[in-house]
Design a protein around this motif. Structure first.
Motif, mmCIF file in Angstrom:
data_model
loop_
_atom_site.group_PDB
_atom_site.id
_atom_site.type_symbol
_atom_site.label_atom_id
_atom_site.label_comp_id
_atom_site.label_asym_id
_atom_site.label_seq_id
_atom_site.Cartn_x
_atom_site.Cartn_y
_atom_site.Cartn_z
ATOM 1 N N LYS A 156 36.647 8.682 -36.446
ATOM 2 C CA LYS A 156 35.589 8.357 -35.490
ATOM 3 C C LYS A 156 36.119 8.428 -34.061
ATOM 4 C CE LYS A 156 32.599 5.578 -38.301
ATOM 5 N NZ LYS A 156 32.419 4.268 -38.863
ATOM 6 N N GLU A 157 35.190 8.260 -33.131
ATOM 7 C CA GLU A 157 35.546 8.330 -31.715
ATOM 8 C C GLU A 157 36.580 7.256 -31.353
ATOM 9 O OE1 GLU A 157 33.154 9.408 -27.714
ATOM 10 O OE2 GLU A 157 32.109 8.924 -29.541
ATOM 11 N N LYS A 158 37.532 7.642 -30.522
ATOM 12 C CA LYS A 158 38.528 6.711 -29.973
ATOM 13 C C LYS A 158 39.358 5.991 -31.035
ATOM 14 C CE LYS A 158 36.338 6.124 -25.591
ATOM 15 N NZ LYS A 158 34.908 6.173 -25.461
ATOM 16 N N THR A 159 39.718 6.706 -32.096
ATOM 17 C CA THR A 159 40.568 6.090 -33.108
ATOM 18 C C THR A 159 42.012 6.567 -32.980
ATOM 19 O OG1 THR A 159 39.628 7.757 -34.589
ATOM 20 C CG2 THR A 159 38.875 5.505 -34.892
ATOM 21 N N GLY A 160 42.315 7.299 -31.912
ATOM 22 C CA GLY A 160 43.704 7.677 -31.671
ATOM 23 C C GLY A 160 44.069 9.083 -32.112
ATOM 24 N N LYS A 161 43.068 9.912 -32.388
ATOM 25 C CA LYS A 161 43.360 11.273 -32.866
ATOM 26 C C LYS A 161 44.227 12.051 -31.875
ATOM 27 C CE LYS A 161 38.925 12.415 -33.418
ATOM 28 N NZ LYS A 161 38.220 11.151 -33.250
ATOM 29 N N THR A 162 43.845 12.015 -30.597
ATOM 30 C CA THR A 162 44.577 12.790 -29.589
ATOM 31 C C THR A 162 46.015 12.287 -29.452
ATOM 32 O OG1 THR A 162 42.511 13.168 -28.433
ATOM 33 C CG2 THR A 162 44.513 13.593 -27.188
ATOM 34 N N LEU A 163 46.173 10.974 -29.414
ATOM 35 C CA LEU A 163 47.519 10.403 -29.273
ATOM 36 C C LEU A 163 48.413 10.841 -30.441
ATOM 37 C CD1 LEU A 163 49.549 8.431 -27.935
ATOM 38 C CD2 LEU A 163 48.501 6.588 -29.245
ATOM 39 N N ILE A 164 47.878 10.771 -31.646
ATOM 40 C CA ILE A 164 48.666 11.155 -32.823
ATOM 41 C C ILE A 164 49.002 12.651 -32.772
ATOM 42 C CG2 ILE A 164 48.631 11.392 -35.357
ATOM 43 C CD1 ILE A 164 46.904 8.834 -35.421
#
Ligand SMILES: [Zn+2]
Length: 334
Positions: free
Chosen positions: A35-43
């Protein structure tokens, strides 16, 4: 700073990334679904940075030229595709991916492509990228970030390693916020309110606007609670107000939900230990003067209204019925 140390939870995914590096079994394509803002980009960025790092290890070293250029958005072998557009078309893929895959890496071992909001890729765009994934050059690595992996063609899915990012536990987020210096009374509220999304929790924890916004909505609930049974004009005033805040209606209803939930818990346990919004304890206690059945019904009404809005029911009618229901008039949403 992009590094695995910054990531909370998601150990399974991180371990799997580390293992693939250790065993030199890196896949050419990954999907991170969540979902949105669950850390996908950071990971994804942390993994990309590690792949490009010049020092072999299980964390980006943060000191090599690659790591440093990564943090300043200057790494020549890293491509982050994040278009503002509603759909990612075949031209975007040609321009930003295929053109760049024709040449070898400039400096490092791989060329890493992250495609954000990959659920917005058109079928043509997916087909264009499919050819590359089917026979990728040895240096190419793709990470697709998506809110809905079902939007991918089965042929793409079958060639990617899929990781699903699950919402984090409230306790994990609460502790994280407290460690970041957020007051513990409010950290619990932020954690509950963010519903497992670390990005959302951080966003509201550091937003001045959110604090004012929340106070405003809590005042509305107070107003509603203090209203004479049949003061319809006041109810319409609140409906009109929310109509102008339509984009935030989910946030508004979440505050209603938490407030009635807290009141019900206080009523049933007669102590404030399990209350999420400790900072508005007095307000919660006042609402808890309602009969338990009324509090339970109100929670039901709010959940029903949320569902109706998701299914595109008429906005004003839904909110109007909800507020009248909370006030006690028996008007049921259809
Ligand atoms: Zn490095």
């Amino acid at each position: 700073m992009y590094t695995f140390k910054e990531i909370i939870g998601n150990e399974k995914i991180l371990n799997s990334f580390k293992k693939s590096i250790q065993n030199n079994k890196i896949s050419h394509a990954y999907i991170l679904d969540g979902k949105e803002k669950t850390g996908k980009t950071l990971i994804a960025k942390s993994f990309a940075k590690l792949l490009l790092c010049e020092n072999s290890g299980l964390e980006p070293c943060l000191t090599c030229t690659s790591c440093i250029s990564f943090d300043t958005d200057n790494n020549p072998d890293f491509f982050f595709i994040d278009t503002e557009k509603k759909s990612i078309g075949v031209d975007d893929i040609r321009e930003k991916v295929i053109k760049n895959i024709e040449t070898k890496p400039f400096k490092y071992k791989y060329k890493v492509f992250i495609i954000k909001n990959a659920q917005n890729m058109t079928i043509q765009a997916q087909n264009a990228i499919l050819k590359t994934i089917e026979e990728p050059p040895s240096f190419a690595i793709f990470i697709f970030l998506t809110k809905n992996y079902n939007s991918f063609l089965p042929t793409i899915l079958s060639r990617c390693i899929l990781f699903k990012i699950k919402p984090l536990s409230p306790a994990l987020i609460e502790n994280y916020l407290i460690n970041k210096g957020i007051n513990s009374n409010i950290a619990r509220f932020y954690s509950a309110y963010s519903r497992g999304s670390i990005g959302k929790a951080l966003e509201i924890a550091y937003s001045e606007n959110f604090i004012t916004f929340r106070q405003d909505i809590i005042q509305d609930i107070e107003r509603l609670e203090n209203l004479n049974q049949h003061n319809i004009t006041e109810i319409y005033n609140i409906v009109n107000k929310y109509e102008n805040m339509k984009d935030s209606i989910n946030e508004i209803l979440n505050i209603y939900l938490l407030t009635y939930r807290d009141s019900l818990i206080y009523k049933q346990t007669n102590n404030t230990k399990s209350i999420i919004q400790k900072d508005i304890e007095n307000h919660i206690k006042k609402i808890a003067n309602n009969p338990s059945k009324k509090l339970i019904n109100n929670i039901d009404f709010i959940l029903k209204a949320k569902l109706n809005l998701e299914q595109n029911s008429n906005f004003n009618m839904t909110i109007e019925c909800l507020l009248l229901d909370i006030k006690g008039d028996k008007i049921w949403l259809k």
